[in-house]
Scaffold this active site. Structure first.
Site, PDB file in Angstrom:
ATOM      1  N   LYS B  78     -23.206  42.620 -51.500  1.00 35.35           N
ATOM      2  CA  LYS B  78     -22.439  41.694 -50.752  1.00 35.35           C
ATOM      3  C   LYS B  78     -23.091  41.976 -49.329  1.00 35.35           C
ATOM      4  O   LYS B  78     -23.437  43.216 -48.934  1.00 35.35           O
ATOM      5  CB  LYS B  78     -20.788  42.078 -50.609  1.00 35.35           C
ATOM      6  CG  LYS B  78     -20.122  41.435 -49.862  1.00 35.35           C
ATOM      7  CD  LYS B  78     -18.523  41.949 -49.933  1.00 35.35           C
ATOM      8  CE  LYS B  78     -17.652  40.923 -48.990  1.00 35.35           C
ATOM      9  NZ  LYS B  78     -16.320  41.227 -49.212  1.00 35.35           N
ATOM     10  N   SER B 158     -12.780  37.589 -50.148  1.00 36.87           N
ATOM     11  CA  SER B 158     -13.883  37.309 -49.517  1.00 36.87           C
ATOM     12  C   SER B 158     -15.204  37.675 -50.355  1.00 36.87           C
ATOM     13  O   SER B 158     -16.358  37.279 -50.049  1.00 36.87           O
ATOM     14  CB  SER B 158     -14.027  38.286 -48.133  1.00 36.87           C
ATOM     15  OG  SER B 158     -14.170  39.555 -48.390  1.00 36.87           O
ATOM     16  N   SER B 182      -9.860  41.386 -51.519  1.00 36.00           N
ATOM     17  CA  SER B 182     -11.322  40.453 -51.457  1.00 36.00           C
ATOM     18  C   SER B 182     -12.116  41.036 -52.794  1.00 36.00           C
ATOM     19  O   SER B 182     -13.102  40.510 -52.722  1.00 36.00           O
ATOM     20  CB  SER B 182     -11.913  40.822 -50.317  1.00 36.00           C
ATOM     21  OG  SER B 182     -11.248  40.047 -49.213  1.00 36.00           O
TER      22      SER B 182
END
Lengths: 103, 491
Positions: B78, B158, B182
């Site tokens: 990420k 997210s 998330s």
């Protein structure tokens, strides 16, 4: 209703401009009313917290009970000025450059 | 080898150790898969040269029998984790050219164990979002589609790039972070497994901060076992993070297949919310049946402050964000937009660099911390947080081992469908996951079924502090009963 109640709070246009300045975010005049609507929607949503009885409840300071760790008072790194200024938008000889602050 | 990207992480690991596949072959197959799937917009930076170099080093170690726990395993990272010498943006324009001269502890742990980096994954800007639509790089597309439709769906957020990449076979596993849901919500939307560990289990050092008292890193992978393997590598004490816990990290993989006979599982009545779709109710009941069939006992429990978790979160998280994001001022790193004095330079930089959602949250956070409002908002929210945590403690004190809930209130929705007029509509996605962050507890999302349109749905298990192992055991039972969920390839 206690004095720390969060109900019925709304922000006006002047408050939106004040918050934007406190947050150091430039807001154009034509964005103010839209932002005001969004901030008021969020404030209306969080207002339900005023129903909760919180008398005598300690505010959370650490989600997992843990003792703040201490370390030896020793220098563990340094001499990396190049790395520190490497991402600066404007720098000169290991200094960050900013617009003039003092007249 | 037919398609190395269809292997699970555990299978790939075993084949690598048995020298039936090389790290180079496995990595090349993934590099090709990533290049063919650019329409998903899952990766914001591909690092094929770095991946090949790391795979080559892994092959050398494997040949000598010196491979680490993740030797030669290709992963996606990420773009919230700082990677030494590799652009890290938090998917924000304000960090568009940021190249960290250091490595986050979590990713350093993965490289220590031999993993290979394929690239950086898309996410909501500064992890603020539940659909991956706030990214400066544009939305991520889910590999899932509704039956008979080609409408583009969100992968959740997210960690949307992480979930989409894992579901589509663009890596064997991915790092993710979870501040309000998330990791678990995108895992649920994409038929993947996501674990948010106990606060303090993974170091936050070198991970771009959103809300420091809530942020935790964790893995997303295609199976419970794969998630357990990654979790063990990512976790561990780090002296550079004062909230990192100095506790041994168990072998989570060993938790799989353990008996759950006699375990008490709590079913909290407050999670039965108004307007919950019948298929979510059904999924939840089905999950309870599966656990019961494996010998666990279902117990009705109450977590009375559940409905206040989301509003309290929308005070605490923006407050912490407004403070954390004060560092982006156009001086030390990131974007700078000139102004006629320093104050105008700050204001112009932050107006141009932050997207709409981030600006909105910074402003709410600034407001609730401002003079005269602190007690009414922030202090009250922190007191409510104490009550939310106490609810869980009281339930666990009665001998409950874990709590079973739905992971999300619905299946994935279409890009552009939600939150346009009222930001709160989007925030409601996290209603089942946010309580866990507020209490600092571990939570896992496991795929458990499909909705009427063929989209995956997930269940969540919430555990006691630092008892991630039980969640892997229980998650494994649900996975065995529910089977696997793989999207049909269209990209």
């Amino acid at each position: 209703m206690s004095s720390d109640s969060a109900t019925a709070a709304t922000v006006d246009a002047a408050t939106v401009r004040r918050i934007a300045h406190l947050a150091r975010i430039a807001v154009a005049e034509d964005e103010v009313s839209h932002l005001q609507g969004e901030l008021n929607a969020m404030l209306a949503f969080v207002a339900q917290l005023s129903e909760v009885e919180v008398a005598g409840v300690a505010p959370m300071t650490s989600v997992m009970p843990m003792k703040m760790k201490e370390r030896d008072d020793q220098v563990t790194d340094g001499e990396i000025a190049d790395a520190i200024v490497q991402n600066a938008p404007v720098s000169e000889e290991h200094f960050f450059l900013v617009p003039k602050v003092v007249e | 080898m037919s398609d190395p990207t269809a292997l699970t992480l555990a299978e790939a690991r075993d084949l690598l150790r048995a020298k039936k596949i090389s790290a180079a072959e496995l990595t090349d197959a993934h590099i090709a898969a990533v290049a063919q799937a650019r329409v998903l917009n899952a990766y914001v930076l591909e690092t094929p040269d770095k991946a090949r170099a790391m795979a080559k080093a892994s092959d050398a170690k494997l040949a000598k029998g010196e491979g680490g726990a993740l030797e030669g395993i290709p992963l996606g990272i990420k773009d919230l984790f700082c990677t030494d010498g590799v652009r890290t943006t938090a998917c924000s324009k304000i960090l568009e050219n940021f190249i960290p001269p250091y490595e986050s502890t979590v990713t350093a742990n993965l490289w220590r164990d031999g993993a290979v980096m394929l690239g950086k994954l898309n996410c909501d800007e500064f992890a603020m979002g539940s659909s991956n639509e706030t990214s400066a790089f544009g939305p991520v597309v889910s590999p899932w589609r509704r039956k008979g439709s080609d409408a583009k769906l969100v992968p959740g957020g997210s960690s949307g790039g992480s979930a989409s990449a894992v579901a589509a076979g663009l890596c064997l596993g991915a790092t993710a972070t979870d501040t309000g849901g998330s990791i678990r919500q995108p895992a649920a939307f994409t038929g993947t497994v996501g674990m948010k560990p106990t606060y303090g289990r993974c170091s936050r050092w070198g991970t771009v901060a959103f809300a420091s008292s809530l942020d935790q890193a964790g893995p997303i992978a295609r199976t419970v076992r794969d998630t357990a393997i990654l979790m063990r590598a990512m976790a561990g004490h780090d002296p550079k993070d004062t909230t990192s816990v100095d506790m041994p990290v168990p072998d989570y993989e060993a938790a799989l297949g353990k008996s759950i006979k006699g375990m008490k599982i709590g079913i909290p009545k407050e999670y039965r919310i108004d307007g919950m779709p019948a298929e979510i109710e059904k999924l939840w009941a089905q999950g309870a049946e599966w656990l019961k069939a494996a010998g666990a006992e279902m117990v009705d429990v109450s977590l009375p402050h559940t409905k206040y978790a989301l509003p309290a979160y929308y005070i605490v998280a923006p407050a912490e964000a407004s403070s954390n994001l004060a560092r982006y001022d156009g001086v030390r790193y990131g974007l700078r937009v000139p102004g006629h004095d320093i104050s105008e330079m700050y204001e112009n930089t932050r107006a141009a660099g932050f997207g709409k959602e981030v600006r909105r949250r910074i402003m709410i956070g600034t407001y609730v911390l401002s003079a005269g409002y602190y007690d009414a908002y922030y202090l009250r929210a922190q007191k409510v947080r104490t009550l939310i945590k106490r609810d869980f403690e009281e339930v666990f004190a009665t001998g409950i081992s874990a709590i079973l809930t739905p992971a999300t209130p619905s299946a994935a929705f279409g890009i552009g469908e939600k939150g346009g007029a009222d930001p709160v509509e989007m925030y409601l996605n996290d209603v089942f996951t946010v309580t866990v962050n507020m209490a600092g507890l571990p939570g896992i999302a496991v795929p458990a079924g499909s909705d009427g349109q063929g989209l995956p749905l997930g269940l969540q298990l919430i555990g006691k502090a630092f008892d991630e192992a039980s969640l892997f055991t229980l998650g494994g039972v649900i996975e065995d009963a529910a089977g696997k969920f793989t999207p049909a390839r269209w990209w």
